[in-house]
Write a protein that holds these residues in place. Structure first.
Motif, PDB file in Angstrom:
ATOM      1  N   MET A 265       0.829  -1.202   0.000  1.00  0.00           N
ATOM      2  CA  MET A 265       0.000   0.000   0.000  1.00  0.00           C
ATOM      3  C   MET A 265       0.866   1.255   0.000  1.00  0.00           C
ATOM      4  SD  MET A 265      -3.293  -0.453   0.012  1.00  0.00           S
ATOM      5  CE  MET A 265      -4.095   0.946   0.819  1.00  0.00           C
ATOM      6  N   THR A 266       0.440   2.253  -0.764  1.00  0.00           N
ATOM      7  CA  THR A 266       1.041   3.588  -0.658  1.00  0.00           C
ATOM      8  C   THR A 266      -0.105   4.553  -0.395  1.00  0.00           C
ATOM      9  OG1 THR A 266       0.903   3.857  -3.062  1.00  0.00           O
ATOM     10  CG2 THR A 266       3.028   3.159  -2.161  1.00  0.00           C
ATOM     11  N   GLU A 267       0.215   5.617   0.319  1.00  0.00           N
ATOM     12  CA  GLU A 267      -0.813   6.579   0.711  1.00  0.00           C
ATOM     13  C   GLU A 267      -1.137   7.509  -0.458  1.00  0.00           C
ATOM     14  OE1 GLU A 267      -1.303  10.193   3.933  1.00  0.00           O
ATOM     15  OE2 GLU A 267       0.576   9.074   3.830  1.00  0.00           O
ATOM     16  N   PHE A 268      -2.415   7.758  -0.719  1.00  0.00           N
ATOM     17  CA  PHE A 268      -2.829   8.704  -1.751  1.00  0.00           C
ATOM     18  C   PHE A 268      -2.512  10.115  -1.264  1.00  0.00           C
ATOM     19  CE2 PHE A 268      -6.748  10.959  -3.646  1.00  0.00           C
ATOM     20  CZ  PHE A 268      -6.024  11.384  -4.746  1.00  0.00           C
ATOM     21  N   THR A 269      -1.696  10.848  -2.048  1.00  0.00           N
ATOM     22  CA  THR A 269      -1.229  12.168  -1.609  1.00  0.00           C
ATOM     23  C   THR A 269      -1.616  13.233  -2.639  1.00  0.00           C
ATOM     24  OG1 THR A 269       0.861  11.674  -2.702  1.00  0.00           O
ATOM     25  CG2 THR A 269       0.763  11.278  -0.326  1.00  0.00           C
ATOM     26  N   PRO A 270      -2.916  13.589  -2.720  1.00  0.00           N
ATOM     27  CA  PRO A 270      -3.327  14.499  -3.799  1.00  0.00           C
ATOM     28  C   PRO A 270      -2.627  15.852  -3.778  1.00  0.00           C
ATOM     29  CG  PRO A 270      -5.119  14.173  -2.213  1.00  0.00           C
ATOM     30  CD  PRO A 270      -4.045  13.185  -1.868  1.00  0.00           C
ATOM     31  N   TRP A 271      -2.503  16.474  -2.609  1.00  0.00           N
ATOM     32  CA  TRP A 271      -1.943  17.836  -2.581  1.00  0.00           C
ATOM     33  C   TRP A 271      -0.455  17.845  -2.821  1.00  0.00           C
ATOM     34  CZ3 TRP A 271      -5.411  21.105  -3.584  1.00  0.00           C
ATOM     35  CH2 TRP A 271      -6.729  20.907  -3.143  1.00  0.00           C
ATOM     36  N   ALA A 272       0.267  16.937  -2.162  1.00  0.00           N
ATOM     37  CA  ALA A 272       1.709  16.865  -2.389  1.00  0.00           C
ATOM     38  C   ALA A 272       1.999  16.529  -3.851  1.00  0.00           C
ATOM     39  CB  ALA A 272       2.332  15.820  -1.469  1.00  0.00           C
ATOM     40  N   SER A 273       1.203  15.636  -4.429  1.00  0.00           N
ATOM     41  CA  SER A 273       1.443  15.238  -5.811  1.00  0.00           C
ATOM     42  C   SER A 273       1.108  16.366  -6.776  1.00  0.00           C
ATOM     43  CB  SER A 273       0.650  13.974  -6.153  1.00  0.00           C
ATOM     44  OG  SER A 273       1.254  12.871  -5.509  1.00  0.00           O
ATOM     45  N   LEU A 274       0.036  17.096  -6.487  1.00  0.00           N
ATOM     46  CA  LEU A 274      -0.319  18.241  -7.325  1.00  0.00           C
ATOM     47  C   LEU A 274       0.784  19.303  -7.252  1.00  0.00           C
ATOM     48  CD1 LEU A 274      -2.797  18.921  -9.081  1.00  0.00           C
ATOM     49  CD2 LEU A 274      -3.687  20.259  -7.179  1.00  0.00           C
ATOM     50  N   ALA A 275       1.280  19.566  -6.037  1.00  0.00           N
ATOM     51  CA  ALA A 275       2.350  20.560  -5.854  1.00  0.00           C
ATOM     52  C   ALA A 275       3.634  20.074  -6.518  1.00  0.00           C
ATOM     53  CB  ALA A 275       2.583  20.809  -4.364  1.00  0.00           C
TER      54      ALA A 275
ATOM     55  N   LEU B 230      -1.736  10.723 -11.314  1.00  0.00           N
ATOM     56  CA  LEU B 230      -2.626  11.551 -12.128  1.00  0.00           C
ATOM     57  C   LEU B 230      -2.552  13.014 -11.685  1.00  0.00           C
ATOM     58  CD1 LEU B 230      -4.592  10.717 -14.385  1.00  0.00           C
ATOM     59  CD2 LEU B 230      -6.431  10.875 -12.720  1.00  0.00           C
ATOM     60  N   PHE B 231      -2.387  13.223 -10.386  1.00  0.00           N
ATOM     61  CA  PHE B 231      -2.290  14.585  -9.853  1.00  0.00           C
ATOM     62  C   PHE B 231      -0.945  15.218 -10.219  1.00  0.00           C
ATOM     63  CE2 PHE B 231      -6.000  15.276  -7.048  1.00  0.00           C
ATOM     64  CZ  PHE B 231      -6.635  14.069  -7.275  1.00  0.00           C
ATOM     65  N   VAL B 232       0.108  14.391 -10.247  1.00  0.00           N
ATOM     66  CA  VAL B 232       1.410  14.894 -10.677  1.00  0.00           C
ATOM     67  C   VAL B 232       1.328  15.349 -12.134  1.00  0.00           C
ATOM     68  CG1 VAL B 232       3.835  14.308 -11.068  1.00  0.00           C
ATOM     69  CG2 VAL B 232       2.670  13.432  -9.054  1.00  0.00           C
ATOM     70  N   MET B 233       0.775  14.469 -12.980  1.00  0.00           N
ATOM     71  CA  MET B 233       0.634  14.801 -14.401  1.00  0.00           C
ATOM     72  C   MET B 233      -0.237  16.034 -14.578  1.00  0.00           C
ATOM     73  SD  MET B 233       2.284  12.734 -16.473  1.00  0.00           S
ATOM     74  CE  MET B 233       1.502  12.372 -18.032  1.00  0.00           C
ATOM     75  N   GLY B 234      -1.327  16.087 -13.825  1.00  0.00           N
ATOM     76  CA  GLY B 234      -2.256  17.211 -13.922  1.00  0.00           C
ATOM     77  C   GLY B 234      -1.585  18.532 -13.560  1.00  0.00           C
ATOM     78  N   GLY B 235      -0.866  18.523 -12.445  1.00  0.00           N
ATOM     79  CA  GLY B 235      -0.173  19.740 -12.003  1.00  0.00           C
ATOM     80  C   GLY B 235       0.884  20.178 -13.000  1.00  0.00           C
TER      81      GLY B 235
END
Lengths: 139, 137
Positions: free
Chosen positions: A1-11, B43-48
């Motif tokens: 398992m890996t933790e879903f990290t939407p904000w860190a990944s978006l940044a 997907l969020f990495v690609m999106g950003g």
């Protein structure tokens, strides 16, 4: 398992995008790791080597100097990593790019080649992971 | 100056990969495991990256030239061929086996673990082999 990290990944993605835009604005170059690495391997150093060195140095400083804990796990063992590396090296050379060159830079330019390449490697990676994890039960 | 700037841009790239979790092959593989431990982070990495890249390229490519060069070096090729499709499919297979791609493994070297180094050594060999095959054709 890996933790879903939407904000860190978006940044993180936004930082990658910033690097991509800056390399075009300053050097006039596509920030594709395949292209940059191939250049270095074939003797074109200069800005390319500096770019790669910076890309390695930042994680080193963040983890060793700032002491950040970064999750890392490699589900594949060494023999499969070698196989994977060979396939990726051959694939990105014939395909003319990877996740950075096609997936980010090319798609950001709406290049038809990059859009098609991205669809191809995303689908084949998905099929491969499904096959390994759910059909043969792991490597 | 161009060299120092490239190193700083590389540091931004590497920080982004690390923050996005893309130096971790387990996380990358879990993005593709929709039928199992799905982690949509990639997907969020690609999106950003695409959002910033799309807008930024539009602003930058409007200018007459980059700061350190006389022109923008954009790929000239626009045709779809079997090399593009076959190569990309092969890349995806390799990516799916271990979860390493060039953009993730190079910053991954900075974590001082053996796997990214091993992957990059094999990948570099693959690049050189493919260039020989292609050159011989």
């Amino acid at each position: 398992m890996t933790e879903f990290t939407p904000w860190a990944s978006l940044a993180g993605g936004a930082l990658i995008g910033l690097a991509v835009v800056l390399l075009m604005a300053l050097h006039g170059r596509i920030a594709g790791m395949t292209g940059v690495l191939t250049g270095v391997l074939t003797g074109e150093r200069g800005w390319r080597l500096a770019f790669l060195a910076g890309a390695v140095l930042a994680p080193l400083l963040i983890t060793r100097v700032l002491g950040a804990e970064v999750p890392f796990a490699s589900p594949a063992g060494w023999p499969w990593i070698l196989v994977s590396g060979l396939l990726v090296g051959i694939g990105v050379t014939f395909g003319g790019g990877c996740t950075s060159g096609h997936g980010i830079c090319g798609n950001a330019r709406l290049s038809k080649r990059s859009i098609l390449a991205t669809i191809c490697f995303m689908l084949s990676a998905g099929v491969t992971v499904y096959g390994i994890r759910h059909l043969i039960g792991g490597l | 100056m161009p060299v120092i700037a490239a190193a700083l841009i590389g540091m931004i790239f590497g920080s982004g990969i690390l923050l996005g979790g893309m130096a971790n092959p387990a996380k990358v593989l879990n993005f593709f495991d929709v039928a199992g431990n799905w982690d949509p982070s990639l997907l969020f990495v690609m999106g950003g990256a695409l959002a910033v890249g799309f807008i930024g390229y539009r602003l930058v490519l409007r200018r007459p030239r980059p700061v350190f060069d006389t022109r923008f070096h954009l790929p000239a090729k626009s045709t779809i061929d079997t090399s593009l499709i076959g190569g990309s499919i092969l890349f995806g297979i390799g990516w799916g086996i271990a979860g390493f791609c060039p953009g993730g493994a190079i910053p991954g070297l900075g974590l001082l673990r053996p796997e990214p180094l091993l992957f990059l050594a094999a990948m570099s060999a693959g690049i050189l082999i493919a260039r020989r095959i292609r050159g011989a054709r």
